[in-house]
Design an enzyme around this catalytic site. Structure first.
Site, PDB file in Angstrom:
ATOM      1  CG  ASN A   8      -1.880   1.159   1.268  1.00  0.00           C
ATOM      2  OD1 ASN A   8      -1.779   2.084   0.465  1.00  0.00           O
ATOM      3  ND2 ASN A   8      -2.807   1.125   2.208  1.00  0.00           N
ATOM      4  NE  ARG A  72      -6.021   2.010  -0.556  1.00  0.00           N
ATOM      5  CZ  ARG A  72      -6.021   3.165   0.101  1.00  0.00           C
ATOM      6  NH1 ARG A  72      -4.897   3.587   0.660  1.00  0.00           N
ATOM      7  NH2 ARG A  72      -7.108   3.885   0.196  1.00  0.00           N
ATOM      8  CG  HIS A 161     -13.017   3.540   2.723  1.00  0.00           C
ATOM      9  ND1 HIS A 161     -13.812   4.440   3.386  1.00  0.00           N
ATOM     10  CD2 HIS A 161     -11.736   3.989   2.867  1.00  0.00           C
ATOM     11  CE1 HIS A 161     -13.056   5.401   3.915  1.00  0.00           C
ATOM     12  NE2 HIS A 161     -11.787   5.138   3.607  1.00  0.00           N
ATOM     13  NE  ARG A 220     -10.827  12.749   3.098  1.00  0.00           N
ATOM     14  CZ  ARG A 220     -10.582  11.443   2.947  1.00  0.00           C
ATOM     15  NH1 ARG A 220     -11.578  10.580   2.974  1.00  0.00           N
ATOM     16  NH2 ARG A 220      -9.355  11.018   2.749  1.00  0.00           N
ATOM     17  CD  GLU A 360      -8.915  -0.962   3.970  1.00  0.00           C
ATOM     18  OE1 GLU A 360      -9.183  -0.352   2.913  1.00  0.00           O
ATOM     19  OE2 GLU A 360      -8.531  -0.395   5.012  1.00  0.00           O
TER      20      GLU A 360
END
Length: 378
Positions: A8, A72, A161, A220, A360
């Site tokens: 990643n 990823r 995601h 955010r 993940e």
């Protein structure tokens, strides 16, 4: 058993995990890439650090047991709707998607480039955050703007995601022994997103063309009247860059109360801090609104699954977000919720509520092996 190295690659860090099946053999993070004073000058140096760390643990990058490398990649656009074996053409297409994810795809590409150079003989697979949401219907994916403009600039809902939503929705279905379960997944970390999953297919998701849309997050804003952006520019005199910073880095919990860590927010909430109280209320109100909306989208819901750092660890968020939904068959058992049991729903409720730790990297490894197996069969 086959080993898969998952990479990643971010702009200033590279996370990695080496797996054999579900067993974690090694993992780590190389940080401060390219920063002043850091010995890790670029991604080439970072991957060499990882190769050295793996070799020191007896898992050299040149090991014959290493079957593949899974990467990823944040944005696959409309071009990539499933994990894909990396070729020169695939790299070129990911580069073309950089305008859709200018902070992420270049870093993902840097990791791919170096890993392919270190092991050019090894199959490598790109696993896209957006791919799980490629099953959205046109009604769910389309924004109501001029169609020609949207098509020319690839404006639509992509969602993010995806590896987490794929993994957690599947695990939630297993937790209630219903392989074709309808699941609402709430991935709550510093970034946060929700999805509605019908029998393994994503039918709606909260993040949109970018990860800014949807739930309130650490920094955010989530959902916002587009007119606010115009107002900030016209009346507030803010530049596009300033507005971007306001919404992505100074919004969310941080913008409301000055803390983006839910643990700090809850501590202040317990002390009676009014700013923390407002931030927490806004956060949970937005969650409850999406839960209700996705209940309507799915028609029936078998499981609501909480995951991510906040979703897995904050019993108060889970309790508050689901409060008052008993008429929909949703209620948590207070003791189970405090303990963080796998199933925290009250006895006799129609909708089960689960706490599912996400993984993940394991999902990326699984999808990588599927691509390799499919390629070998072909």
């Amino acid at each position: 058993m086959s080993r898969v190295l998952v990479i990643n690659s971010g702009s200033s860090s590279v996370k990695y995990r080496l797996l054999s099946g579900e067993e974690r053999l090694a993992s780590g993070t190389v940080e401060r890439i390219g920063e002043a004073g850091s010995p890790v000058t670029d991604h080439d140096a970072a991957l060499k650090v990882i190769a050295t760390e793996l070799a020191d643990r007896g898992f050299g990058l040149d090991s014959p047991e290493l079957t593949a490398i899974g990467h990823r990649v944040v944005h696959g656009g409309k071009a990539f709707t499933e994990p894909t074996l990396i070729t020169e053409e695939v790299v070129r297409k990911i580069e073309e998607l950089v305008p859709l994810a200018p902070l992420h795809n270049p870093a993902n590409l840097a990791g791919i480039e170096v890993a392919r150079r270190l092991r050019p003989d090894l199959p490598q697979v790109a696993v896209f955050d957006t791919a799980f949401h490629a099953t959205l219907s046109p009604a769910a994916a389309t924004y109501a703007i001029d169609r020609e403009v949207a098509e020319r600039l690839s404006i639509r809902r992509y969602g993010f995601h995806g590896t987490s939503h794929a993994y957690v929705s599947r695990q939630a279905a297993l937790a209630v022994d219903r392989p074709a379960a309808n699941v609402i997944v709430l991935h709550l970390g510093n970034g946060a997103s929700a999805s509605a999953v019908a029998a393994g297919r994503c039918v709606d998701t909260s993040m949109g063309m970018t990860p800014l849309e949807g739930l309130v997050m650490g920094t955010r804003s989530g959902d916002l009247d587009p007119g606010v952006v115009l107002y900030l520019g016209r009346t507030g005199g803010m530049s596009p860059e300033e507005i971007d910073t306001l919404l992505n880095r100074r919004g969310g919990l941080l913008g409301l109360c000055g803390d983006n860590d839910m643990r700090a927010v809850e501590k202040r909430l317990a002390a009676g801090d009014p700013d923390a109280e407002l931030a927490f209320s806004v956060y949970c109100h937005r969650l409850r609104r999406y839960i209700g909306a996705y209940y309507a989208v799915l028609g029936t819901v078998d499981v609501i699954a909480f995951t991510g750092g906040v979703g897995e660890n904050s019993s108060l968020v889970r309790e508050t977000a689901l409060a008052g939904l008993e008429a929909l068959g949703i209620a948590v058992d207070p003791a189970r919720n405090r303990r963080g049991d796998r199933l925290i729903s009250a006895d006799g409720t129609a909708v089960k509520v689960a706490v599912i730790p996400t993984d993940e990297e394991l999902e990326i490894a699984r999808q990588t092996l599927e691509v390799i197996s499919r390629t070998n069969r072909g």
